[in-house]
Scaffold this motif. Structure first.
Motif, PDB file in Angstrom:
ATOM      1  N   LYS A  51      -1.662  -8.641 -21.904  1.00  0.00           N
ATOM      2  CA  LYS A  51      -0.644  -9.894 -21.589  1.00  0.00           C
ATOM      3  C   LYS A  51       0.361  -9.494 -20.422  1.00  0.00           C
ATOM      4  CE  LYS A  51      -1.029 -12.076 -26.053  1.00  0.00           C
ATOM      5  NZ  LYS A  51      -1.340 -13.276 -25.413  1.00  0.00           N
ATOM      6  N   LEU A  52       0.972  -8.195 -20.480  1.00  0.00           N
ATOM      7  CA  LEU A  52       2.177  -7.821 -19.691  1.00  0.00           C
ATOM      8  C   LEU A  52       1.310  -7.487 -18.380  1.00  0.00           C
ATOM      9  CD1 LEU A  52       4.738  -6.846 -18.687  1.00  0.00           C
ATOM     10  CD2 LEU A  52       4.324  -4.560 -19.976  1.00  0.00           C
ATOM     11  N   GLY A  53       0.126  -6.786 -18.259  1.00  0.00           N
ATOM     12  CA  GLY A  53      -0.479  -6.416 -17.086  1.00  0.00           C
ATOM     13  C   GLY A  53      -1.062  -7.703 -16.207  1.00  0.00           C
ATOM     14  N   VAL A  94       3.413   3.222 -15.115  1.00  0.00           N
ATOM     15  CA  VAL A  94       2.847   4.539 -14.459  1.00  0.00           C
ATOM     16  C   VAL A  94       1.479   4.320 -13.969  1.00  0.00           C
ATOM     17  CG1 VAL A  94       2.133   7.080 -15.269  1.00  0.00           C
ATOM     18  CG2 VAL A  94       4.215   6.288 -15.909  1.00  0.00           C
ATOM     19  N   ALA A  95       0.804   3.369 -14.847  1.00  0.00           N
ATOM     20  CA  ALA A  95      -0.703   3.239 -14.453  1.00  0.00           C
ATOM     21  C   ALA A  95      -0.809   2.548 -13.099  1.00  0.00           C
ATOM     22  CB  ALA A  95      -1.155   2.008 -15.383  1.00  0.00           C
ATOM     23  N   ALA A  96       0.216   1.695 -12.705  1.00  0.00           N
ATOM     24  CA  ALA A  96       0.125   0.998 -11.328  1.00  0.00           C
ATOM     25  C   ALA A  96       0.601   2.063 -10.276  1.00  0.00           C
ATOM     26  CB  ALA A  96       1.441  -0.135 -11.295  1.00  0.00           C
ATOM     27  N   LYS A  97       1.165   2.870 -10.610  1.00  0.00           N
ATOM     28  CA  LYS A  97       1.264   4.071  -9.600  1.00  0.00           C
ATOM     29  C   LYS A  97      -0.007   4.773  -9.527  1.00  0.00           C
ATOM     30  CE  LYS A  97       6.217   5.059 -10.201  1.00  0.00           C
ATOM     31  NZ  LYS A  97       7.488   5.961 -10.634  1.00  0.00           N
ATOM     32  N   ALA A  98      -0.574   5.130 -10.720  1.00  0.00           N
ATOM     33  CA  ALA A  98      -1.824   5.961 -10.587  1.00  0.00           C
ATOM     34  C   ALA A  98      -2.812   5.283  -9.989  1.00  0.00           C
ATOM     35  CB  ALA A  98      -2.081   6.475 -12.070  1.00  0.00           C
ATOM     36  N   GLU A  99      -2.998   3.843 -10.249  1.00  0.00           N
ATOM     37  CA  GLU A  99      -4.046   3.180  -9.622  1.00  0.00           C
ATOM     38  C   GLU A  99      -3.940   2.530  -8.110  1.00  0.00           C
ATOM     39  OE1 GLU A  99      -7.062   3.204 -10.671  1.00  0.00           O
ATOM     40  OE2 GLU A  99      -6.741   4.061 -12.580  1.00  0.00           O
ATOM     41  N   GLU A 100      -2.591   3.052  -7.521  1.00  0.00           N
ATOM     42  CA  GLU A 100      -2.262   2.913  -6.421  1.00  0.00           C
ATOM     43  C   GLU A 100      -1.987   1.283  -5.970  1.00  0.00           C
ATOM     44  OE1 GLU A 100      -4.976   4.440  -3.495  1.00  0.00           O
ATOM     45  OE2 GLU A 100      -4.493   6.381  -3.947  1.00  0.00           O
ATOM     46  N   SER A 101      -1.332   0.844  -7.236  1.00  0.00           N
ATOM     47  CA  SER A 101      -0.893  -0.630  -7.163  1.00  0.00           C
ATOM     48  C   SER A 101       0.402  -0.888  -7.772  1.00  0.00           C
ATOM     49  CB  SER A 101      -1.809  -1.734  -8.066  1.00  0.00           C
ATOM     50  OG  SER A 101      -3.123  -1.496  -7.682  1.00  0.00           O
ATOM     51  N   PRO A 102       1.492  -0.168  -7.170  1.00  0.00           N
ATOM     52  CA  PRO A 102       2.590   0.022  -7.417  1.00  0.00           C
ATOM     53  C   PRO A 102       3.498  -1.340  -7.573  1.00  0.00           C
ATOM     54  CG  PRO A 102       2.649   1.016  -5.253  1.00  0.00           C
ATOM     55  CD  PRO A 102       1.291   0.619  -5.806  1.00  0.00           C
ATOM     56  N   VAL A 103       4.132  -1.433  -8.846  1.00  0.00           N
ATOM     57  CA  VAL A 103       5.087  -2.464  -8.878  1.00  0.00           C
ATOM     58  C   VAL A 103       6.666  -1.780  -8.955  1.00  0.00           C
ATOM     59  CG1 VAL A 103       3.511  -4.108  -9.795  1.00  0.00           C
ATOM     60  CG2 VAL A 103       4.772  -2.541 -11.398  1.00  0.00           C
ATOM     61  N   HIS A 104       7.558  -2.728  -8.801  1.00  0.00           N
ATOM     62  CA  HIS A 104       8.995  -2.385  -8.878  1.00  0.00           C
ATOM     63  C   HIS A 104       9.524  -2.286 -10.373  1.00  0.00           C
ATOM     64  CE1 HIS A 104      13.328  -2.107  -8.121  1.00  0.00           C
ATOM     65  NE2 HIS A 104      13.240  -1.853  -6.885  1.00  0.00           N
ATOM     66  N   ILE A 105      10.128  -1.549 -10.748  1.00  0.00           N
ATOM     67  CA  ILE A 105      10.726  -1.231 -11.889  1.00  0.00           C
ATOM     68  C   ILE A 105      11.512  -2.278 -12.616  1.00  0.00           C
ATOM     69  CG2 ILE A 105      12.730   0.010 -11.416  1.00  0.00           C
ATOM     70  CD1 ILE A 105      12.328   1.833 -13.717  1.00  0.00           C
ATOM     71  N   LYS A 106      12.084  -3.060 -11.785  1.00  0.00           N
ATOM     72  CA  LYS A 106      12.955  -4.200 -12.263  1.00  0.00           C
ATOM     73  C   LYS A 106      11.798  -5.347 -12.667  1.00  0.00           C
ATOM     74  CE  LYS A 106      17.141  -3.886  -9.645  1.00  0.00           C
ATOM     75  NZ  LYS A 106      18.146  -4.042  -8.454  1.00  0.00           N
ATOM     76  N   ASN A 107      10.789  -5.593 -11.974  1.00  0.00           N
ATOM     77  CA  ASN A 107       9.541  -6.599 -11.985  1.00  0.00           C
ATOM     78  C   ASN A 107       9.091  -6.285 -13.472  1.00  0.00           C
ATOM     79  OD1 ASN A 107      10.076  -7.680  -9.899  1.00  0.00           O
ATOM     80  ND2 ASN A 107       8.629  -6.863  -8.617  1.00  0.00           N
ATOM     81  N   VAL A 108       8.695  -4.860 -13.920  1.00  0.00           N
ATOM     82  CA  VAL A 108       7.974  -4.423 -15.223  1.00  0.00           C
ATOM     83  C   VAL A 108       9.305  -4.687 -16.179  1.00  0.00           C
ATOM     84  CG1 VAL A 108       7.320  -2.761 -16.504  1.00  0.00           C
ATOM     85  CG2 VAL A 108       7.043  -2.626 -13.966  1.00  0.00           C
ATOM     86  N   ILE A 109      10.557  -4.467 -16.124  1.00  0.00           N
ATOM     87  CA  ILE A 109      11.399  -5.005 -17.107  1.00  0.00           C
ATOM     88  C   ILE A 109      11.602  -6.393 -17.381  1.00  0.00           C
ATOM     89  CG2 ILE A 109      13.963  -4.737 -17.501  1.00  0.00           C
ATOM     90  CD1 ILE A 109      13.939  -1.814 -16.421  1.00  0.00           C
ATOM     91  N   SER A 110      11.755  -7.062 -16.364  1.00  0.00           N
ATOM     92  CA  SER A 110      11.740  -8.424 -16.219  1.00  0.00           C
ATOM     93  C   SER A 110      10.602  -9.148 -16.993  1.00  0.00           C
ATOM     94  CB  SER A 110      12.114  -9.079 -15.013  1.00  0.00           C
ATOM     95  OG  SER A 110      12.324 -10.614 -14.968  1.00  0.00           O
ATOM     96  N   ASP A 111       9.658  -8.764 -16.668  1.00  0.00           N
ATOM     97  CA  ASP A 111       8.247  -9.256 -17.111  1.00  0.00           C
ATOM     98  C   ASP A 111       7.930  -8.916 -18.694  1.00  0.00           C
ATOM     99  OD1 ASP A 111       7.881 -10.744 -14.886  1.00  0.00           O
ATOM    100  OD2 ASP A 111       6.263  -9.455 -13.967  1.00  0.00           O
ATOM    101  N   ALA A 112       8.370  -7.782 -18.888  1.00  0.00           N
ATOM    102  CA  ALA A 112       8.104  -7.276 -20.362  1.00  0.00           C
ATOM    103  C   ALA A 112       8.975  -7.943 -21.341  1.00  0.00           C
ATOM    104  CB  ALA A 112       8.545  -5.621 -20.537  1.00  0.00           C
ATOM    105  N   ARG A 113      10.364  -8.173 -20.744  1.00  0.00           N
ATOM    106  CA  ARG A 113      11.259  -8.979 -21.654  1.00  0.00           C
ATOM    107  C   ARG A 113      10.654 -10.370 -21.956  1.00  0.00           C
ATOM    108  NH1 ARG A 113      16.466  -8.048 -22.340  1.00  0.00           N
ATOM    109  NH2 ARG A 113      17.079 -10.196 -21.915  1.00  0.00           N
TER     110      ARG A 113
END
Length: 371
Positions: A51-53, A94-113
């Protein structure tokens, strides 16, 4: 990236046995009334990662990598001693970085919330501070021992199979190293024997195999078996679950043996999927074991009921198996089970038999130990 799966950290350090998995959940089993709930939590957390992905716009491979990271982390940690939802967010980051599809940390926090505030999960307070997720990233990578290269069954599937309109797949090469360079002498030069030819699958059948692989991430199979064996098991189950393919195979098996005649080159003999699978240079008993574990996952998953189940494309559930409502498990129930586990563990840690309170969170313990 490792050029050879058989020399990679994935193969050498992150394939474990069932006894290791049971040992990893020993602490959690002390705080659940029904041990079966631990198995349902495996589906529950995988769905949360998916869901988060999807909220973050990840490709399936990134979601799969995040799921593997999560499962590896919990080989060394317990659900009751950590916050699995901040771990999920860190795994996706971390997976986004490892798979060369990085996202901003703020977006991860916002969407996770946004995702975890749903009643399913009952997360009332998700961190808003970027440093919390960044700190969790540090602990995650440390427990993963910086082994961030993950091999998945998808490339193996495409290496072994093609669909009828194969032109758009021709540019896809197999995963580096998964073809068997460096494989042991007992296994032969390539895991599919001579390496000549590929199994011809209809588009719908190939999609079914792909969905079966997606479904395996709701279990611990990615920690137990090499990806190419999971791909072979998915092909095997496709011959059973995909109606047109199964019907064609039954017709081929039931057909009387024809009188030998010269066959026109314009109409080559139909491919025999059974012969193709039997020619693979893999352990067929192991493939059968994987297939049985996938079926066991589907039987368990069929009792897991969500209001919206579209993000989990279970092939098995399409077979219309009836489930008693009393046997069904919901995400809300599992959220309560998880909360209760953490409360009981917190009580034990705050009032141990020694009379000396200790920190509940292993991450906090590490921070304090570091000074």
């Amino acid at each position: 990236m490792a050029t050879d799966f058989w020399e990679s950290s994935h193969y050498k350090r992150w394939l474990v046995d069932h006894a290791t998995l049971r040992q990893a959940r020993t602490e959690d089993l002390n705080y659940v009334e029904n041990p079966e709930h631990i198995e349902f939590l495996s589906i529950y957390f995988a769905n949360a990662i998916a869901k988060l992905g999807k909220k973050l716009g990840f490709r399936q491979r990134v979601i799969a990598t995040a799921t593997v990271f999560f499962r590896r982390f919990y080989l060394k940690n317990s659900y009751c001693e950590t916050d699995p939802f901040i771990v999920i967010a860190a795994c996706c980051y971390v997976a986004a970085k490892a798979e060369e599809s990085p996202v901003h940390i703020k977006n991860v926090i916002s969407d996770a919330r946004s995702v975890f505030s749903h009643d399913y999960y009952g997360v009332k307070y998700f961190p808003t501070d970027n440093t919390k997720l960044a700190e969790m990233e540090f602990y995650l990578v440390d427990d993963l021992e910086c082994d961030l290269t993950i091999y998945h069954p998808y490339r193996s599937l495409l290496a072994l199979c093609t669909k009828e309109s194969a032109a758009q797949l021709e540019h896809i090469e197999p995963e580096a190293g998964e073809l068997g360079a460096g494989i042991g002498a007992d296994d032969g030069p390539r895991y599919w024997g001579t390496g000549e030819g590929r199994l011809q699958l209809a588009e719908g059948a190939l999609q079914t195999a792909w969905l079966i692989i997606n479904d395996t991430y709701r279990s611990e199979l990615c920690l137990l078996y090499p990806p190419h064996l999971i791909a072979v098991a998915a092909i095997y189950l496709t011959l059973v679950f995909h109606g047109p393919t199964r019907a064609a195979l039954e017709q081929q098996l039931n057909r009387e043996e024809p009188t030998p005649t010269r066959r026109s080159t314009r109409h080559p003999a139909p491919q025999d999927p059974i012969a193709f699978l039997s020619s693979l240079n893999v352990s067929l008993p192991t493939v059968a074991t994987i297939a049985q574990e996938i079926l066991a996952l589907y039987r368990l998953w069929n009792r897991y009921k969500e209001d919206v189940h579209a993000d989990a494309a279970s092939v098995y559930s399409s077979q219309n198996y009836d489930i008693n409502a009393a046997d069904a498990i919901t995400p809300t129930q599992l959220s309560q089970v998880l909360l209760r586990m953490r409360e009981l563990r917190g009580a034990d840690m705050s009032h141990p038999a020694s009379g000396r309170p200790v920190a509940i969170n292993k991450m906090l313990e590490r921070t304090q130990a570091a000074g």
